[in-house]
Scaffold this active site. Structure first.
Site, PDB file in Angstrom:
ATOM      1  N   ARG A   1       0.592  10.549  -2.889  1.00 54.03           N
ATOM      2  CA  ARG A   1      -0.526  11.485  -2.877  1.00 54.03           C
ATOM      3  C   ARG A   1      -0.290  12.618  -3.867  1.00 54.03           C
ATOM      4  O   ARG A   1       0.780  13.219  -3.863  1.00 54.03           O
ATOM      5  CB  ARG A   1      -0.723  12.050  -1.463  1.00 54.03           C
TER       6      ARG A   1
ATOM      7  N   GLU B   1      18.384   5.891  15.428  1.00 51.99           N
ATOM      8  CA  GLU B   1      17.834   4.534  15.397  1.00 51.99           C
ATOM      9  C   GLU B   1      18.592   3.693  14.362  1.00 51.99           C
ATOM     10  O   GLU B   1      18.695   4.081  13.196  1.00 51.99           O
ATOM     11  CB  GLU B   1      16.350   4.611  15.053  1.00 51.99           C
TER      12      GLU B   1
ATOM     13  N   ARG C   1      16.801   6.699  11.102  1.00 51.85           N
ATOM     14  CA  ARG C   1      16.055   7.920  11.397  1.00 51.85           C
ATOM     15  C   ARG C   1      16.506   8.496  12.734  1.00 51.85           C
ATOM     16  O   ARG C   1      17.162   7.821  13.529  1.00 51.85           O
ATOM     17  CB  ARG C   1      14.547   7.662  11.425  1.00 51.85           C
TER      18      ARG C   1
ATOM     19  N   ARG D   1       0.835  -1.192   0.000  1.00 50.45           N
ATOM     20  CA  ARG D   1       0.000   0.000   0.000  1.00 50.45           C
ATOM     21  C   ARG D   1       0.878   1.254   0.000  1.00 50.45           C
ATOM     22  O   ARG D   1       0.777   2.105   0.862  1.00 50.45           O
ATOM     23  CB  ARG D   1      -0.929  -0.020   1.221  1.00 50.45           C
TER      24      ARG D   1
ATOM     25  N   ARG E   1      14.100  -8.459  13.121  1.00 48.99           N
ATOM     26  CA  ARG E   1      15.007  -7.324  13.155  1.00 48.99           C
ATOM     27  C   ARG E   1      14.888  -6.688  14.534  1.00 48.99           C
ATOM     28  O   ARG E   1      13.816  -6.696  15.147  1.00 48.99           O
ATOM     29  CB  ARG E   1      14.640  -6.299  12.084  1.00 48.99           C
TER      30      ARG E   1
ATOM     31  N   TYR F   1       3.602  -8.514  12.470  1.00 52.60           N
ATOM     32  CA  TYR F   1       3.715  -7.099  12.785  1.00 52.60           C
ATOM     33  C   TYR F   1       2.314  -6.554  13.006  1.00 52.60           C
ATOM     34  O   TYR F   1       1.438  -6.698  12.147  1.00 52.60           O
ATOM     35  CB  TYR F   1       4.413  -6.324  11.660  1.00 52.60           C
TER      36      TYR F   1
ATOM     37  N   ASP G   1      -0.008  -3.117  14.356  1.00 49.89           N
ATOM     38  CA  ASP G   1      -0.169  -1.776  14.901  1.00 49.89           C
ATOM     39  C   ASP G   1      -0.912  -1.864  16.231  1.00 49.89           C
ATOM     40  O   ASP G   1      -1.587  -2.861  16.526  1.00 49.89           O
ATOM     41  CB  ASP G   1      -0.942  -0.891  13.925  1.00 49.89           C
TER      42      ASP G   1
END
Length: 382
Positions: A177, A300, A279, A173, A249, A348, A350
């Site tokens: 935009r 990170e 990041r 996905r 990971r 994984y 959310d």
């Protein structure tokens, strides 16, 4: 009195399942190997700066699930928060996900939305039919220049391998935009708990039928003292890694403090492969309703997870899928245990999905308890 229920892990899965069971009249005992509750979404105030730190990396709550949104707000007021991610590539700062501003800035153009859409389509690789790999997916939808600038190097660092070796599903996905909308998420509800995730989890766990024991490791022989076990630890760890270790990971964080504002945003990605970290997160920006002079930041780094490391992201490539199938088969022969959550199902998840699955699992198990039926090893298929 019936035996109490044991929950292994005081993260979101364990807390929500425990609270649902407790409210249904069950006595619940929760253990966790760590010295704190809330799992990887644990937050704590930095003493020097007063900043609320996301100790295991940033956790941003976003969902379209009305009930889950009401559930978390029942236990903690959620403050408005919009995740606006920036990325540094070849010495320039861009906004993510790729949007009209990113496209115009990167290509030094002033496209209107329809012009940008046509231009990006002209950049894509028409020879790719159904994308199989991460690289295929990116080249098909944004073309080589944007792929190499924003995705290739970052992905190599994040996953430790070439994007050509990763499945397309990781980028299925891909958000592009053709407007100036730079909100990283498109969910209806987005926010941050006013006093941090750990306080929210503490309130979820605040019930007379719940007892908590920290710094306690689970061993399978513990199960005999309880009517049922909900296990949110690593699936392979439950079996003492007898068939081998599932691949993960892990993340290393290099913390540093700064007088003032270090980067002007909460998350700055570094897309170039020659920058070792993926990041930098600046934690005071995760609580924009607060004001702090000093700043707490994390660099990170992503790497392969070793036996003594904290597992973060399941890899789920072909080798892990085969090993996962073996552990799932073994788990189905276990009596009196249900595997839940990110680690227990090797997926994984959310935070909102974790809470939704925990609510559904608890409710189906409460019905099974009432009807005297056995509980499944997995309420959600791994």
């Amino acid at each position: 009195m019936p035996k109490p229920v044991l929950i292994v892990g005081a993260g979101l899965s364990g807390a929500v399942i425990g609270r649902e069971l407790a409210e249904a009249g069950h006595v619940v005992h929760i253990i966790d190997r760590r010295s704190h509750i809330a799992g990887n979404c644990h937050t704590a105030r930095d003493e020097a700066s007063g900043v609320m730190v996301h100790v295991y990396g940033p956790h941003i709550f976003h969902t379209n699930d009305d009930e889950v949104w009401r559930y978390v707000n029942r236990h903690m007021t959620f403050m408005p928060y919009v995740n606006r991610v920036k990325t540094t590539s070849a010495g320039q700062v861009y906004s993510l996900p790729v949007n009209l501003h990113t496209i115009n800035q990167f290509f030094d153009r002033t496209f209107r939305p329809d012009e940008a859409r046509d231009f990006i389509q002209s950049q894509s690789d028409p020879s790719i039919g159904e994308p199989v790999t991460f690289e295929d997916q990116a080249l098909k939808f944004v073309g080589r220049e944007l792929y190499e600038a924003f995705f290739e190097g970052y992905t190599r660092k994040q996953w430790g391998c070439s994007p050509a070796d990763l499945p397309a599903s990781i980028l299925k996905r891909l958000p592009v935009r053709f407007s100036y909308d730079d909100n990283y998420f498109s969910h209806l509800y987005q926010g941050m708990p006013e006093h941090g995730y750990t306080e929210m989890v503490a309130r979820i766990l605040s019930h007379d039928n719940i007892s908590i024991e920290l710094e306690r490791n689970f061993v399978r022989s513990d199960a005999g003292d309880f009517s049922h076990v909900f296990y949110s630890g690593p699936l392979d760890g439950y079996f003492d890694y007898e068939l081998g270790r599932l691949g993960y990971r892990t993340l290393d964080f290099e913390e540093f403090q700064y007088d003032g504002d270090y980067q002007g945003c909460a998350v700055m990605n570094y897309a170039d492969a020659d920058v070792r970290y993926t990041r930098v997160t600046e934690h005071k920006h995760f609580s924009p309703w607060e004001s702090h002079e000093r700043s707490v930041c994390y660099r990170e780094y992503s790497r392969a997870c070793g036996p003594d490391d904290e597992p973060y992201y399941p890899i789920r490539l072909s080798g892990e899928q085969a090993l996962l199938a073996q552990y799932v088969a073994r788990a189905r022969f276990e009596q009196g245990v249900t595997f839940v959550g990110r680690l227990g199902t090797y997926r994984y998840l959310d935070m909102d999905v974790t809470i939704r699955e925990a609510l559904d699992t608890a409710r189906s198990c409460i019905r099974a308890f009432a009807d005297g039926l056995p509980l499944p090893a997995f309420n959600i298929e791994p």
